[in-house]
Motif scaffolding. Structure first.
Motif, mmCIF file in Angstrom:
data_model
loop_
_atom_site.group_PDB
_atom_site.id
_atom_site.type_symbol
_atom_site.label_atom_id
_atom_site.label_comp_id
_atom_site.label_asym_id
_atom_site.label_seq_id
_atom_site.Cartn_x
_atom_site.Cartn_y
_atom_site.Cartn_z
ATOM 1 N N VAL A 29 9.592 5.959 3.674
ATOM 2 C CA VAL A 29 8.726 7.098 3.957
ATOM 3 C C VAL A 29 9.798 8.441 2.268
ATOM 4 C CG1 VAL A 29 8.046 9.081 5.876
ATOM 5 C CG2 VAL A 29 8.555 6.673 6.004
ATOM 6 N N CYS A 30 8.537 8.601 1.837
ATOM 7 C CA CYS A 30 9.283 9.683 1.007
ATOM 8 C C CYS A 30 8.331 11.255 0.891
ATOM 9 C CB CYS A 30 8.307 9.011 -0.620
ATOM 10 S SG CYS A 30 9.082 7.171 -0.503
ATOM 11 N N SER A 31 9.192 11.693 0.455
ATOM 12 C CA SER A 31 8.822 13.467 0.439
ATOM 13 C C SER A 31 7.346 13.503 -0.856
ATOM 14 C CB SER A 31 8.710 14.448 -0.254
ATOM 15 O OG SER A 31 10.308 14.022 -1.282
ATOM 16 N N HIS A 40 0.610 -1.068 0.464
ATOM 17 C CA HIS A 40 -0.123 -0.012 0.051
ATOM 18 C C HIS A 40 0.740 1.216 -0.340
ATOM 19 C CE1 HIS A 40 -3.457 -2.005 1.191
ATOM 20 N NE2 HIS A 40 -2.703 -2.930 2.024
ATOM 21 N N VAL A 41 0.395 2.500 -0.532
ATOM 22 C CA VAL A 41 1.241 3.512 -0.486
ATOM 23 C C VAL A 41 -0.007 3.878 0.335
ATOM 24 C CG1 VAL A 41 2.109 5.166 -2.288
ATOM 25 C CG2 VAL A 41 2.280 2.992 -2.921
ATOM 26 N N THR A 42 0.209 4.793 1.289
ATOM 27 C CA THR A 42 -0.835 5.547 1.935
ATOM 28 C C THR A 42 0.067 6.894 2.577
ATOM 29 O OG1 THR A 42 0.293 4.583 3.565
ATOM 30 C CG2 THR A 42 -1.758 3.921 2.249
ATOM 31 N N GLY A 54 5.438 12.848 4.569
ATOM 32 C CA GLY A 54 4.792 12.775 2.962
ATOM 33 C C GLY A 54 3.744 11.382 2.240
ATOM 34 N N TRP A 55 4.806 10.470 2.356
ATOM 35 C CA TRP A 55 3.423 9.431 2.297
ATOM 36 C C TRP A 55 4.412 8.083 2.464
ATOM 37 C CZ3 TRP A 55 -0.456 9.246 -0.719
ATOM 38 C CH2 TRP A 55 -1.757 10.586 -0.924
ATOM 39 N N GLN A 56 4.050 7.096 2.493
ATOM 40 C CA GLN A 56 4.526 5.706 2.990
ATOM 41 C C GLN A 56 4.544 4.259 1.937
ATOM 42 O OE1 GLN A 56 3.751 4.482 7.051
ATOM 43 N NE2 GLN A 56 1.226 4.804 6.417
ATOM 44 N N VAL A 57 4.466 3.980 1.855
ATOM 45 C CA VAL A 57 4.963 1.807 1.265
ATOM 46 C C VAL A 57 4.469 1.132 2.536
ATOM 47 C CG1 VAL A 57 5.805 0.381 0.082
ATOM 48 C CG2 VAL A 57 6.170 2.778 -0.928
ATOM 49 N N LYS A 58 4.246 0.560 2.524
ATOM 50 C CA LYS A 58 3.866 -0.773 3.779
ATOM 51 C C LYS A 58 3.015 -1.306 2.739
ATOM 52 C CE LYS A 58 1.887 -0.006 8.146
ATOM 53 N NZ LYS A 58 0.792 1.223 8.690
#
Length: 73
Positions: free
Chosen positions: A27-29, A6-8, A13-17
């Protein structure tokens, strides 16, 4: 149980889980950066990729696992 990535939204910013994980694998901006990372992760593990919008709703879904549909003509 099917594997999911999931990209949430995240406070930074945003995260991949991965589905069921407590912590983000990245975690990305920008969402674009997380989508790129998540796509590679989903492809390598044969998982379903879910991309969420800022409100947390699924806005896009991609399958990189076993697809039972035969699309070859």
């Amino acid at each position: 149980m099917a594997k999911t990535v999931h990209v949430t939204p995240h406070k930074d910013g945003w995260q991949v889980k991965s589905g069921g994980a407590e912590r983000a694998s990245k975690v990305c901006s920008t969402q674009k950066e997380c989508i790129s990372h998540a796509t590679q992760q989903a492809k390598s593990s044969g998982a379903e990729l879910y991309i969420h919008n800022r409100e947390g709703q699924i806005r896009e879904k991609n399958s990189f696992g076993n697809d039972p549909k035969n699309i070859k003509g």
